[in-house]
Motif scaffolding. Sequence first.
Motif, short mmCIF file in Angstrom:
data_model
loop_
_atom_site.label_atom_id
_atom_site.label_comp_id
_atom_site.label_asym_id
_atom_site.label_seq_id
_atom_site.Cartn_x
_atom_site.Cartn_y
_atom_site.Cartn_z
N GLY A 165 0.81 -1.21 0.00
CA GLY A 165 0.00 0.00 0.00
C GLY A 165 0.84 1.26 0.00
N ARG A 166 0.19 2.38 0.26
CA ARG A 166 0.86 3.69 0.18
C ARG A 166 1.96 3.89 1.19
NH1 ARG A 166 -2.79 8.34 -1.92
NH2 ARG A 166 -4.14 7.16 -3.28
N ARG A 167 1.89 3.24 2.33
CA ARG A 167 2.91 3.42 3.37
C ARG A 167 4.06 2.42 3.24
NH1 ARG A 167 -1.07 4.54 8.51
NH2 ARG A 167 -1.95 6.44 7.66
N GLY A 168 4.03 1.60 2.20
CA GLY A 168 5.08 0.63 2.01
C GLY A 168 4.91 -0.62 2.85
N LYS A 169 3.70 -0.84 3.34
CA LYS A 169 3.40 -2.01 4.16
C LYS A 169 2.50 -2.97 3.37
CE LYS A 169 4.65 0.08 8.15
NZ LYS A 169 5.54 -0.32 9.12
N PRO A 170 2.60 -4.28 3.63
CA PRO A 170 1.73 -5.24 2.95
C PRO A 170 0.26 -4.99 3.29
CG PRO A 170 3.55 -6.36 4.01
CD PRO A 170 3.59 -4.94 4.47
N VAL A 171 -0.62 -5.16 2.30
CA VAL A 171 -2.06 -5.00 2.48
C VAL A 171 -2.77 -6.22 1.90
CG1 VAL A 171 -2.03 -2.47 2.47
CG2 VAL A 171 -2.25 -3.69 0.33
N GLN A 172 -4.04 -6.40 2.27
CA GLN A 172 -4.81 -7.54 1.80
C GLN A 172 -5.37 -7.32 0.39
OE1 GLN A 172 -5.21 -10.49 3.38
NE2 GLN A 172 -3.75 -9.70 4.88
N LYS A 173 -5.92 -6.15 0.14
CA LYS A 173 -6.55 -5.85 -1.15
C LYS A 173 -5.61 -4.98 -1.99
CE LYS A 173 -10.31 -3.87 0.20
NZ LYS A 173 -11.65 -3.31 0.32
N PRO A 174 -5.67 -5.11 -3.32
CA PRO A 174 -4.82 -4.26 -4.17
C PRO A 174 -5.15 -2.78 -3.97
CG PRO A 174 -5.95 -5.93 -5.47
CD PRO A 174 -6.49 -6.01 -4.09
N ARG A 175 -4.12 -1.97 -3.84
CA ARG A 175 -4.29 -0.52 -3.67
C ARG A 175 -3.61 0.19 -4.82
NH1 ARG A 175 -8.11 -0.40 0.14
NH2 ARG A 175 -7.48 -1.51 1.99
N PHE A 176 -4.19 1.30 -5.23
CA PHE A 176 -3.59 2.12 -6.27
C PHE A 176 -2.73 3.19 -5.61
CE2 PHE A 176 -7.22 0.45 -8.66
CZ PHE A 176 -6.55 -0.03 -9.76
N LEU A 177 -1.57 3.45 -6.20
CA LEU A 177 -0.62 4.43 -5.70
C LEU A 177 -0.29 5.42 -6.82
CD1 LEU A 177 2.02 1.92 -4.35
CD2 LEU A 177 0.29 3.01 -3.00
N PRO A 178 0.12 6.61 -6.47
CA PRO A 178 0.67 7.49 -7.51
C PRO A 178 1.91 6.82 -8.10
CG PRO A 178 0.25 8.72 -5.50
CD PRO A 178 0.04 7.27 -5.18
N ALA A 179 2.12 6.95 -9.39
CA ALA A 179 3.21 6.26 -10.09
C ALA A 179 4.57 6.59 -9.48
CB ALA A 179 3.19 6.61 -11.57
N GLU A 180 4.79 7.83 -9.14
CA GLU A 180 6.08 8.24 -8.58
C GLU A 180 6.36 7.54 -7.25
OE1 GLU A 180 7.90 12.40 -6.97
OE2 GLU A 180 6.82 12.46 -8.88
N LEU A 181 5.34 7.47 -6.38
CA LEU A 181 5.49 6.79 -5.10
C LEU A 181 5.69 5.29 -5.29
CD1 LEU A 181 5.41 6.80 -2.01
CD2 LEU A 181 2.93 6.61 -2.16
N ALA A 182 4.98 4.69 -6.23
CA ALA A 182 5.10 3.26 -6.48
C ALA A 182 6.52 2.91 -6.92
CB ALA A 182 4.09 2.82 -7.54
#
Length: 74
Positions: free
Chosen positions: A39-56
Amino acid sequence: MASSFLCSPASVEIRQLVVHCYPGGIKAADAERLTVLYGRRGKPVQKPRFLPAELAHQLARKLSAQRIGTVSVV
């Protein structure tokens, strides 16, 4: 015609971050593969999350340095 231009992959600014881990340590065709979504904080998540491309891409560089598996930005 304009709608196909707006949906091109180059113009999409959100991505998903996925890490493929191989518990046995061997990347073979028949090897078991675990898929971990981040996810956005760099932690594993259960469901797929969308991130801004630069952050990803930034998080992908950090995760690939840890050598935990194959990092993909989808």
